[in-house]
Design an enzyme around this catalytic site. Sequence first.
Site, PDB file in Angstrom:
ATOM      1  NE  ARG A  49      -3.364  -0.015   2.709  1.00 35.73           N
ATOM      2  CZ  ARG A  49      -4.291   0.346   3.828  1.00 35.73           C
ATOM      3  NH1 ARG A  49      -4.475  -0.450   4.346  1.00 35.73           N
ATOM      4  NH2 ARG A  49      -4.618   1.789   4.149  1.00 35.73           N
ATOM      5  CG  ASP A 105       2.832   6.103   2.622  1.00 31.28           C
ATOM      6  OD1 ASP A 105       1.722   5.155   2.852  1.00 31.28           O
ATOM      7  OD2 ASP A 105       3.756   5.913   3.378  1.00 31.28           O
ATOM      8  CE1 TYR A 124       7.801   1.334  -2.447  1.00 32.16           C
ATOM      9  CE2 TYR A 124       8.441  -0.811  -1.346  1.00 32.16           C
ATOM     10  CZ  TYR A 124       7.445  -0.003  -1.778  1.00 32.16           C
ATOM     11  OH  TYR A 124       6.224  -0.093  -1.346  1.00 32.16           O
ATOM     12  NE  ARG A 162       8.600   9.238   1.913  1.00 32.39           N
ATOM     13  CZ  ARG A 162       7.284   9.929   2.550  1.00 32.39           C
ATOM     14  NH1 ARG A 162       6.216   9.243   2.479  1.00 32.39           N
ATOM     15  NH2 ARG A 162       7.138  11.263   2.636  1.00 32.39           N
TER      16      ARG A 162
END
Length: 292
Positions: free
Chosen positions: A63, A65, A126, A214
């Site tokens: 999911r 952001d 990622y 992040r």
Amino acid sequence: MSDEVAPGFVRVRLDVSYDGKDFSGWAVQRGRRTVQGEIQDALRVVMRLPEDGPPVELTVAGRTDAGVHARGQVAHFDLPEELWERHGEQLLRRLAGRLPMDVRVWRVAVAPPHFNARFSAIWRRYAYRVSDHPGGVDPLRRGHVLWHNWPLDVDAMNEAAAALLGEHDFAAYCKKRDGATTIRTLQELRWERLPDGVLEATVKADAFCHNMVRSLVGAMLFVGDGHRPPSWPAGVLAAGERDSAVHVVRPHGLTLEEVGYPTDDALAARNLEARNRRTLPGPGGGCLTPCR
């Protein structure tokens, strides 16, 4: 919890990409534009499902952001066999005509038995992209590359990254959520400078907790620009609590590139493992998954 598909239904896998700039993340939110909402609405329209009926509900691998992009997102939904027989062959082309241009479905297929887009996944990969060019970011890439206004030392960042690999409690790099574990296995974390000068971080783990990628990137940028030594991110991890010096970098530099799954005969076992209680060796322990 069983991953058996109900009699008379088929499980359909979707492979999806999107530009996250104008989305409030993946998950449906009332009054906000989301990726899940756009795809579910498009499925309802192209299959001519009643507006007042139950929605097609998507389960997703990760999911993302608000503002985060995806190139290799995976989702699934269950569909009555008669609807699949009627629409399955044309679903990909019809979705292309209905969906907005910032979200695409690249593949529609019947999933193998026990497949679950979320719990079957064994890793998510990622990429985070940063430019330290003194002139800023190429305007054609400004929506996907962060500008860092300090020169970055890739070797120092990779030294810091190496100390974070393996299974740890990443509470120091996660936004905690009630009932969710912060124990993760970080399988790959490395930086390279691409030929165009952009720095790209590859971040691969079995799952990620909220803001983990992040936050890790933010810590390593502090190392790369000389504000912290290479040992600092590992020290933050060992402390086990959020450090105000660790900044959560902006979302637009982050892209979900790929999700990995085991062979079909290992799906059921993977689903069970992903739902098991997860702990680290020694006193204390973890929380119940699910993991993202």
